[in-house]
Enzyme design. Structure first.
Site, PDB file in Angstrom:
ATOM      1  N   GLU A 147       0.825  -1.211   0.000  1.00 34.35           N
ATOM      2  CA  GLU A 147       0.000   0.000   0.000  1.00 34.35           C
ATOM      3  C   GLU A 147       0.859   1.261   0.000  1.00 34.35           C
ATOM      4  OE1 GLU A 147      -3.054   0.064  -0.523  1.00 34.35           O
ATOM      5  OE2 GLU A 147      -3.890  -1.865   0.077  1.00 34.35           O
ATOM      6  N   ASP A 294      -4.474  -9.740  -8.510  1.00 29.69           N
ATOM      7  CA  ASP A 294      -4.898  -8.837  -9.582  1.00 29.69           C
ATOM      8  C   ASP A 294      -3.786  -8.000 -10.210  1.00 29.69           C
ATOM      9  OD1 ASP A 294      -4.627  -7.482  -7.196  1.00 29.69           O
ATOM     10  OD2 ASP A 294      -6.593  -6.546  -7.222  1.00 29.69           O
ATOM     11  N   GLU A 388     -18.809  -6.265  -2.199  1.00 31.60           N
ATOM     12  CA  GLU A 388     -17.404  -6.649  -2.096  1.00 31.60           C
ATOM     13  C   GLU A 388     -17.165  -8.066  -2.595  1.00 31.60           C
ATOM     14  OE1 GLU A 388     -13.723  -4.861  -0.422  1.00 31.60           O
ATOM     15  OE2 GLU A 388     -15.272  -4.546  -1.907  1.00 31.60           O
ATOM     16  N   GLU A 406     -12.528   0.302  -9.438  1.00 31.30           N
ATOM     17  CA  GLU A 406     -12.115  -0.579 -10.528  1.00 31.30           C
ATOM     18  C   GLU A 406     -13.145  -0.659 -11.650  1.00 31.30           C
ATOM     19  OE1 GLU A 406      -9.592  -1.329  -7.162  1.00 31.30           O
ATOM     20  OE2 GLU A 406     -11.780  -1.341  -7.339  1.00 31.30           O
TER      21      GLU A 406
END
Length: 931
Positions: A147, A294, A388, A406
């Site tokens: 992150e 991803d 989610e 996204e």
């Protein structure tokens, strides 16, 4: 999470390995100039309307960014319900989510290049000065390497990229002298100790001040990291090396990528979700394109674009071929096992895979991108936001939605590739839903539960970094942006890095380490530059024709293509027996069980035990069917237990100045008016006296015709309900007496009766924790008259009342935690060998609804339920059973082909036994899945 750019230099005259890494060398943007002239059947949107929507995006960003700067800065993030900053250590821990917070004004850094994209150059200059003046990167705090890299290092590099661009233009940032780059370099060096492992994979966390493994660091003992965590570093680290000339950053990121590629499963070319950073062993062996993996795939393709290294493209194409072969089941993308890629590892999908259609656009594989995007859009239209996680039959699995960008990202890139105005309408829907359901007085609040519309006191930095970028670019014309967006690549956090970095400070060896591992099919490169294929075969309705069959995939029909053809038809044979169809008295069913290696044992206590022996299955395929049957039995039993639990309810504040924008998730009661079957109850609130409601009220006139507020404790809930009902209250809200309790840290529960007949209670009763209840109590103190709505789901706001809105106080709302239904374990009885699995169930007419919920546990043999914490609320209500349709069709085919055999494909028994424990381990890990 996608590449920004156009198709410059992508004509057929461009050499296959041109410099500038083919200048956005992906098929999607080789196609943009050729295809954007087409429309796909949707009515074109006027320039005026697009400008109006673009201006609306600007206003929404101002609302979010302005409230962060006013109420939260210099904290990392804004808490939009309580109008204050989220400071790590001062709020209840949210677990891994808090690892993004490092006391470095995260939202401000993450928003830097968004300010420039939205043409807010003066605000950008002010923001850069604040970062240089106020931000400290030397805090004693443990942060996520992943992150911190994508948000902070990426934010600083994106800010630097646009700062030097503005300086060159000669109007803004004339004082700038690479200060952001120096901060980025400082941060890069602080992250480097995380790579001190034998594999080169980084530790997942690091202390910004003390690094790794020192006693004061409080980190460095971890053994595992996710694939995306280790594989999403190359863009930022390589850009830092190219900007500064310090090659060490790119070298470390390349080494991590090389190791992940080396450890891929060779037969399937897939990677797992979690890997041991010391040994390189896969810890979680399921594979997909969502959470945990991803951006690894994304960065392989984009590393080729930015750095011009062919091996990254070859690796991406190898993985992509495996994804489309095993994971893609249009329109779905389902996780599989890396060693058994024909076996699904999940029956649900997570929201992070919504980026994948955008990546497919970059690849140039438009058809599946359109299909998956359309499926996701249908889910969004049903619930306003993308849950989610949701199941293959489109039921909610995890109900929260933290305002993820996204889907907006994929929408933008599909519009860039197709020019289809349909995607402008999709973007318009996203804007409307954000304003209608997520907007609160102090910003935009994440959705705690998409079913009830309740909020969470959370506005993540990625909302400003990504969402507003993609939405603004979707509606903007080229002249609306002050620089050429196509000269930049988007990182996974939508930060902008200039493509000219591909020719700067190239000191890294580009030895191709890919082809020695695998022979690549030339078809993998059909869609890479230069591309001679035509996306739409002279048919402007092509995209519409792909979307049309999916229009009702959620609302009116069950999804097609969910079950693999190989698994379902077995070359025309009858599909495997499904758990929900099984009857213990049906001889045909018992014969099928025997073929799958499943035996049925009648126990002395009247229960029936199902036991699977893998070695007794007729074939490897039948063994897999047996394993799947056992898992379905576990899932259905767990689902039955959860259906006995009442769903969450909503308390919505509808009076001024809230007007329905604040929604609190409430616990239901097992007595009183059922809000799911009756009209909601609306009324003003009043506190009861005595406040505990345990005796006859002394202020009946105050609660007459109102919703009474009562404190938990000292008597039964039903007794409180009777007392306020006798005083004339039309409803009740019980507020927890444990001061400071919050749904952020405690599971919500339903109020039970008193063991007596409660049919006399006619009013609705709901429960709120102390922190949520204080929102209503604070509102009473400030506004006196507070009106709420008690319902099973939040209702649409009153637009007429919204128009009368006035500024509200800073402390006007607070979130309620997601309802987590705790399911009882459905376990397996220990049997003869590690190759066996068993399930206890009811005798005789056994159906899923009759499953015994009190089966015993064997620690050595337990197969965990992958549907644990599975919310059973359906997105579409009753739905025609796809499996029944499938069975009818297959039976017809079988009748016409009596020579069909189930044993078309035989695998040695030794191979089954070797893989069996691996399957059990994988299913156990599914229970622990977290986004």
């Amino acid at each position: 999470m996608s590449e920004a750019g156009g198709g410059r230099g992508c004509g057929s005259s461009v050499p296959q390995r041109a410099p500038w890494s083919l200048v956005a060398a992906t098929a999607a943007f080789c196609l943009v100039s050729a295809t954007s002239v087409w429309t796909a059947g949707a009515a074109p949107m006027s320039r005026e309307e697009r400008q109006k929507l673009g201006n609306q995006v600007l206003e929404m960003f101002d609302h979010a960014y302005g409230n962060y700067m006013e109420h939260a800065y210099p904290a990392d993030e804004l808490m939009p319900l309580t109008c204050r900053g989220r400071v790590r250590g001062q709020e209840p821990s949210r677990g891994d989510v808090d690892d993004a917070l490092g006391k470095f004004s995260l939202t401000l850094i993450d928003s830097l290049d968004t300010l420039v994209v939205l043409n807010k150059t003066k605000e950008f200059e002010d923001a850069v000065r604040k970062v240089l003046r106020d931000v400290n990167l030397d805090n004693d705090v443990v942060v996520s390497v992943f992150e911190t890299n994508i948000r902070v290092l990426g934010g600083l590099l994106g800010g630097h990229s646009l700062a030097i661009m503005l300086k060159e233009k000669g109007e803004y940032m004339q004082w700038y002298n690479d200060e952001l780059l120096q901060m980025a370099k400082q941060l890069g060096y602080k992250l480097l100790p995380a790579f001190n492992t034998t594999s080169g994979l980084p530790y997942p966390r690091i202390n910004l001040k003390f690094g790794i493994r020192k006693p004061e660091a409080r980190t460095g003992t971890e053994t595992d990291t996710c694939t995306a965590c280790a594989g999403t570093l190359i863009l930022e680290f390589a850009a830092l090396s190219r900007f500064t000339g310090a090659t060490i950053f790119e070298e470390y990121a390349r080494k991590a990528l090389d190791f992940l590629w080396e450890k891929r499963q060779r037969s399937s070319n897939l990677v797992g979700v979690t890997i041991n950073i010391h040994t390189g062993d896969w810890v979680r062996k399921d594979s997909g394109v969502g959470a945990g993996i991803d951006s690894y795939y994304e960065y392989l393709l984009k590393a080729y674009v930015l750095l011009g290294d062919d091996s990254f493209l070859e690796r991406f194409n190898t993985h992509y071929d495996a994804i489309m072969r095993y994971i893609s089941q249009p329109p779905l993308l389902l996780d599989v096992h890396i060693h058994k890629p024909m076996l699904n590892a999940r029956t649900w999908m997570d929201a992070l895979l919504a980026f994948f259609p955008g990546l497919q656009v970059l690849k140039g594989d438009i058809r599946p991108a359109i299909e998956t995007h359309e499926m996701l859009y249908q889910v969004i239209k049903k619930h306003n936001f993308l849950p989610e996680a949701f199941t293959t039959d489109f039921r909610v699995h995890w109900a929260q939605h933290p305002l993820r960008p996204e889907f907006a990202e994929s929408t933008y890139f599909l519009y860039k590739a197709t020019g289809d105005p349909y995607y402008l309408e999709v973007g318009k829907t996203l804007i409307e839903n954000l304003n209608k359901y997520a907007r609160v007085p102090c910003g935009f609040a994440a959705m705690k539960d998409v079913r009830t519309g309740s909020h969470e006191d959370r506005m993540d930095s990625f909302f400003l970094a990504e969402m507003f970028k993609y939405l603004y670019l979707l509606f903007a014309d080229k002249e609306d942006i002050i620089f050429d967006i196509e000269d930049y690549i988007f990182t996974t956090e939508a930060h902008l890095l200039p493509l000219w970095l591909s020719t700067t400070n190239q000191s890294i060896s580009k030895k191709n380490t890919t082809s020695e591992y695998t022979e690549l099919d030339d078809s993998n490169f059909d869609w890479t530059c230069p591309n001679t294929q035509i996306l739409f075969p002279n048919d402007p309705l092509y995209a519409q024709s792909i979307r049309e069959p999916l229009k009702n995939v959620v609302d009116k029909s069950c999804p097609r293509g969910i079950i693999r053809v190989e698994e379902s038809f077995r070359s025309g044979a009858k599909p495997p027996l499904r758990a929900r169809d099984f009857m213990a008295t049906n001889p045909e069913h018992l014969e099928i069980l025997k073929k799958m290696g499943v035996s049925l044992i009648h126990l002395k206590d009247g229960r029936v035990q199902l036991v699977q022996h893998a070695i007794q299955a007729a074939s490897s395929i039948d063994a897999e069917d047996g394993l799947r049957f056992m898992q379905e039995m576990i899932e259905l039993s767990s689902q039955q237990q959860k259906e006995q639990q009442l769903p969450p309810r909503a308390v919505q504040i509808v009076s001024h100045p809230f007007f329905g924008r604040v929604v609190l998730t409430a616990g239901p009661a097992q007595f009183g008016l059922d809000l799911s079957k009756h009209k909601e109850t609306r009324g003003f609130v009043a506190s009861s006296k005595p406040y505990n409601g345990c005796s006859e009220l002394t202020n009946p006139e105050a609660v007459m015709g109102k919703i009474a507020l009562i404190q938990r404790g000292q008597c039964m809930f039903a007794e409180k309900a009777r007392n306020i009902q006798n005083a004339g209250a039309i409803g009740g809200i019980v507020i927890d007496d444990n001061e400071g309790s919050s749904s952020d840290t405690a599971p919500l529960f339903q109020m039970a009766g008193d063991g007596k007949d409660t049919d006399d209670i006619k009013i609705p009763m709901l429960f709120l924790f102390s922190k949520e209840g204080s929102i209503i109590l604070d509102a009473i103190r400030e506004y006196e008259e507070v009106e709420v709505l008690l319902s099973d789901k939040a209702k649409d706001r009153d637009p007429e009342m919204e128009n009368e809105e006035q500024p509200s106080s800073e402390n006007d709302s607070q979130s309620a935690e997601q309802i987590t239904s705790s399911s009882q374990e459905v376990d397996l009885v220990d049997q003869e060998s590690p190759e066996e699995s068993s399930l206890n169930s009811q005798p005789e007419s056994l159906s899923p609804a009759d499953m015994d919920n009190a089966a015993s546990v064997s620690p050595s043999e337990q197969i965990s339920n992958p549907m644990e914490n599975h919310e059973t609320t359906s997105l579409d209500g009753e739905c025609t059973d796809f499996d029944n349709q499938l069975q009818e069709q297959s039976e017809t085919e079988e009748d016409s082909n009596p020579n069909v055999s189930w044993d078309k494909k035989v695998q040695p028994i030794d191979s089954i036994l070797a893989d069996w424990n691996e399957d059990i381990e994988a299913f156990e890990m599914m229970e622990k899945d977290e986004l």
